[in-house]
Motif scaffolding. Structure first.
Motif, PDB file in Angstrom:
ATOM      1  N   ARG A   1      41.251  35.734  34.694  1.00 22.24           N
ATOM      2  CA  ARG A   1      42.201  36.821  34.457  1.00 22.24           C
ATOM      3  C   ARG A   1      43.055  37.012  35.695  1.00 22.24           C
ATOM      4  N   PRO A   2      44.323  37.353  35.512  1.00 19.15           N
ATOM      5  CA  PRO A   2      45.226  37.507  36.651  1.00 19.15           C
ATOM      6  C   PRO A   2      44.752  38.602  37.609  1.00 19.15           C
ATOM      7  N   TYR A   3      44.952  38.348  38.881  1.00 19.00           N
ATOM      8  CA  TYR A   3      44.644  39.340  39.920  1.00 19.00           C
ATOM      9  C   TYR A   3      45.520  39.042  41.130  1.00 19.00           C
ATOM     10  N   LYS A   4      46.305  40.032  41.555  1.00 16.30           N
ATOM     11  CA  LYS A   4      47.264  39.851  42.645  1.00 16.30           C
ATOM     12  C   LYS A   4      48.124  38.617  42.376  1.00 16.30           C
ATOM     13  N   ASP A   5      48.151  37.645  43.309  1.00 14.19           N
ATOM     14  CA  ASP A   5      48.975  36.451  43.079  1.00 14.19           C
ATOM     15  C   ASP A   5      48.135  35.261  42.623  1.00 14.19           C
TER      16      ASP A   5
ATOM     17  N   ARG B   1      32.393  44.883  41.056  1.00 14.91           N
ATOM     18  CA  ARG B   1      31.779  43.716  41.674  1.00 14.91           C
ATOM     19  C   ARG B   1      32.633  43.201  42.816  1.00 14.91           C
ATOM     20  N   GLU B   2      31.984  42.665  43.817  1.00 15.96           N
ATOM     21  CA  GLU B   2      32.684  42.100  44.956  1.00 15.96           C
ATOM     22  C   GLU B   2      32.980  40.625  44.698  1.00 15.96           C
ATOM     23  N   ILE B   3      34.181  40.198  45.094  1.00 10.06           N
ATOM     24  CA  ILE B   3      34.528  38.788  44.940  1.00 10.06           C
ATOM     25  C   ILE B   3      33.603  37.946  45.815  1.00 10.06           C
ATOM     26  N   GLU B   4      33.010  36.917  45.212  1.00  3.69           N
ATOM     27  CA  GLU B   4      32.009  36.097  45.910  1.00  3.69           C
ATOM     28  C   GLU B   4      32.642  34.769  46.315  1.00  3.69           C
TER      29      GLU B   4
ATOM     30  N   ILE C   1      41.015  35.844  38.943  1.00  5.69           N
ATOM     31  CA  ILE C   1      39.568  36.018  39.080  1.00  5.69           C
ATOM     32  C   ILE C   1      38.907  35.135  38.038  1.00  5.69           C
ATOM     33  N   THR C   2      37.999  34.269  38.480  1.00  8.12           N
ATOM     34  CA  THR C   2      37.356  33.325  37.570  1.00  8.12           C
ATOM     35  C   THR C   2      36.139  33.945  36.918  1.00  8.12           C
ATOM     36  N   SER C   3      35.553  33.229  35.981  1.00 14.93           N
ATOM     37  CA  SER C   3      34.352  33.713  35.286  1.00 14.93           C
ATOM     38  C   SER C   3      33.158  33.811  36.226  1.00 14.93           C
ATOM     39  N   ARG C   4      33.218  33.110  37.385  1.00 15.65           N
ATOM     40  CA  ARG C   4      32.127  33.171  38.363  1.00 15.65           C
ATOM     41  C   ARG C   4      32.366  34.261  39.402  1.00 15.65           C
ATOM     42  N   ASN C   5      33.388  35.102  39.153  1.00 18.56           N
ATOM     43  CA  ASN C   5      33.739  36.185  40.063  1.00 18.56           C
ATOM     44  C   ASN C   5      34.210  35.662  41.419  1.00 18.56           C
ATOM     45  N   THR C   6      34.925  34.559  41.393  1.00 16.81           N
ATOM     46  CA  THR C   6      35.592  34.057  42.587  1.00 16.81           C
ATOM     47  C   THR C   6      37.100  34.197  42.377  1.00 16.81           C
ATOM     48  N   PHE C   7      37.845  34.069  43.457  1.00 19.89           N
ATOM     49  CA  PHE C   7      39.295  34.172  43.381  1.00 19.89           C
ATOM     50  C   PHE C   7      39.906  32.789  43.595  1.00 19.89           C
ATOM     51  N   GLN C   8      40.988  32.488  42.866  1.00 16.85           N
ATOM     52  CA  GLN C   8      41.728  31.240  43.066  1.00 16.85           C
ATOM     53  C   GLN C   8      43.221  31.520  43.032  1.00 16.85           C
ATOM     54  N   LYS C   9      43.886  31.074  44.079  1.00 16.34           N
ATOM     55  CA  LYS C   9      45.344  31.111  44.134  1.00 16.34           C
ATOM     56  C   LYS C   9      45.832  29.672  43.996  1.00 16.34           C
TER      57      LYS C   9
END
Length: 496
Positions: free
Chosen positions: A126-130, A6-9, A133-141
């Motif tokens: 779940r951890p991803y890079k720094d 899946r692509e990060i949205e 990845i959230t349950s909505r398939n978004t990224f948060q740093k």
């Protein structure tokens, strides 16, 4: 960016708002965005900030790669807002590129904001890079305050001013930066114009009575300005409405200023001048935390202040340095805190002085300066209910109790903890995972003329006398406290 199948949205992080975002609010309240300012919201999401600014009559445009990709909106503006964008970009190189691009569009100021550690719920991430990845398939740093400051300074090669937790302003216009810093500082001080006016003497009454209604309006306005700035005003420091009235008057500005001075007695003028001098001294003390602005880079109104109250820029710097030394003197802080408690403000317990934020203006300048240093590191703390000064460990905690005005046992919602030696800022959400922390002995933070004071004090005295309960520090655990109240059939008073 593809993660798994899946692509990060990224666009899903854009949330609808009923009010302007925190960065835009701080830009407006700090005087960075004015009626004459142009604004670019770089990464505007669904465009709520842009719409609100336009409705306020401000020239604003927004660009967003998903919601508003029109490249014609990408043009230079006085102020650029990069609001909660960097924290949703999973690639560090792309973050840097976005920051540099946004900065290139700003003529005066770039505002950058991110999510700090402690603000987000990571339970389903779940951890991803720094980042995560959230349950909505978004990224948060999630950043720490010092980490974010260092990142901005490293990439942009200039200083960043903390405007709030996770919010920094980077100024290209040094005069605008100094004006913002001083405006924010004096926001803690109530206007001197609240001092009651004296009755005009008989000697001067005829002069005032001989003026027109327009002149009376101007004289009253100029008198208020003098109360605020503590000195003879320059025409540029008068409000637009006053300037228009002066242009309609047949009197000269100097004549009207003289009439206004007659509205003020000597004691009132001295109080105004002393208050302004204190604020300026504190301003120059705080400037030691960044690069020292040369005299030519001070706003014109501050240059006039320096000449009026110090005589020279070097003397103003020396006075600020002396004040900064006293703010770092633990013995002096303890004495000033004890004096404040004896005057009915706050509580001094185990090396910690805790007080109502509304009393800040009444405290000695050393304690006000301590809080102001915290704001230089953390940014805006104006929503704090109480402050706690850790006298020995050089920390400041800003505590937020939403129900402080209505509850005899206010519940702590969040705290901002600032560690001066480490330049660190921590956010703690006390509503997460069912945590309950109460404010005990609320009467310590109320003035005696408060309508709740008598009932609150009776309740506080009764619970303070309960055997086995200690109210040192943060007091007893919530469940233990409630158990004692139930056994002794003590009911907290209710306030509307």
């Amino acid at each position: 960016m593809i993660v798994g199948a899946r692509e990060i949205e990224r666009h899903k992080t854009a949330i609808p708002r009923s009010a302007v975002s925190a960065p835009v609010y701080l830009l407006q309240s700090g005087g960075v965005i004015t009626d004459h300012t142009t604004v670019l919201d770089y990464g505007c999401g669904q465009g709520h900030d842009v719409e609100a600014l336009k409705n306020a009559g401000i020239s604003a445009k927004g660009w967003d790669p998903h919601f508003s990709p029109d490249p014609s909106n990408l043009e230079e503006a006085d102020v650029v807002n990069l609001g909660f964008v960097l924290n949703v970009i999973e690639d560090r190189a792309e973050r840097i590129a976005a920051l540099e691009q946004a900065f290139s569009y700003a003529r005066q100021c770039l505002s950058v904001s991110v999510m700090l550690i402690g603000k987000g719920d990571l339970s389903n991430s779940r951890p991803y890079k720094d980042g995560f990845i959230t349950s909505r398939n978004t990224f948060q740093k999630y950043y720490t305050q010092p980490e974010f400051r260092e990142f901005l300074c490293e990439v942009l090669g200039t200083e960043a001013v903390a405007a709030g937790p996770g919010i920094f302003f980077i100024f290209k216009d040094e005069v605008a930066e100094q004006r913002f810093l001083f405006r924010r500082q004096v926001g803690f001080r109530q206007p001197v114009s609240q001092t009651p006016r004296r009755t005009t003497s008989k000697k001067n009454a005829k002069k005032v009575n001989d003026t027109t209604s327009t002149d009376k309006f101007v004289v009253a306005g100029i008198a208020d300005t003098i109360r605020e700035i503590g000195r003879h005003p320059d025409e540029s420091e008068l409000s637009i409405s006053l300037k228009k009235s002066i242009s309609r008057s047949q009197r000269s500005l100097s004549f009207l200023i003289n009439l206004a001075l007659q509205e003020l007695d000597t004691d009132e003028l001295e109080r105004a001048a002393a208050a302004r001098t204190e604020e300026l001294t504190l301003f120059f003390a705080l400037n030691a935390f960044g690069k020292r602005a040369p005299y030519r880079d001070l706003p014109s109104e501050l240059q006039r202040d320096v000449r009026a109250f110090f005589g020279s820029h070097q003397r103003a710097i020396a006075e600020g340095r002396a004040l900064l030394f006293s703010i770092g003197d633990e013995e002096k802080l303890r004495k000033d805190a004890a004096d404040a408690v004896n005057s009915g403000m706050g509580r001094l317990d185990d090396g910690k002085f805790q007080f109502n934020a509304k009393d800040l203006i009444r405290l000695p300048i050393t304690l006000r300066g301590y809080v102001a240093i915290g704001e230089r590191l953390a940014g805006d703390l104006s929503d704090a209910t109480l402050f706690k000064i850790h006298l020995s460990s050089k920390k400041l905690t800003a505590l937020h109790f939403p129900d402080f005005d209505t509850s005899s046992l206010p519940r702590l919602e969040k705290r901002v903890k600032i560690e001066f030696p480490a330049f660190d800022v921590q956010l703690v959400d006390h509503t997460a995972q069912g945590q309950v922390k109460l404010l005990y002995l609320r009467s310590n933070f109320l003035p005696e003329n408060h309508p709740h004071f008598a009932a609150q004090k009776r309740f506080d005295d009764r619970v303070s006398a309960i055997d086995g309960l200690s109210f040192c520090g943060e007091g007893p655990p919530f469940k233990e406290f409630l158990t004692c109240l139930s056994k002794l059939e003590i009911t907290p008073p209710k306030f509307s």
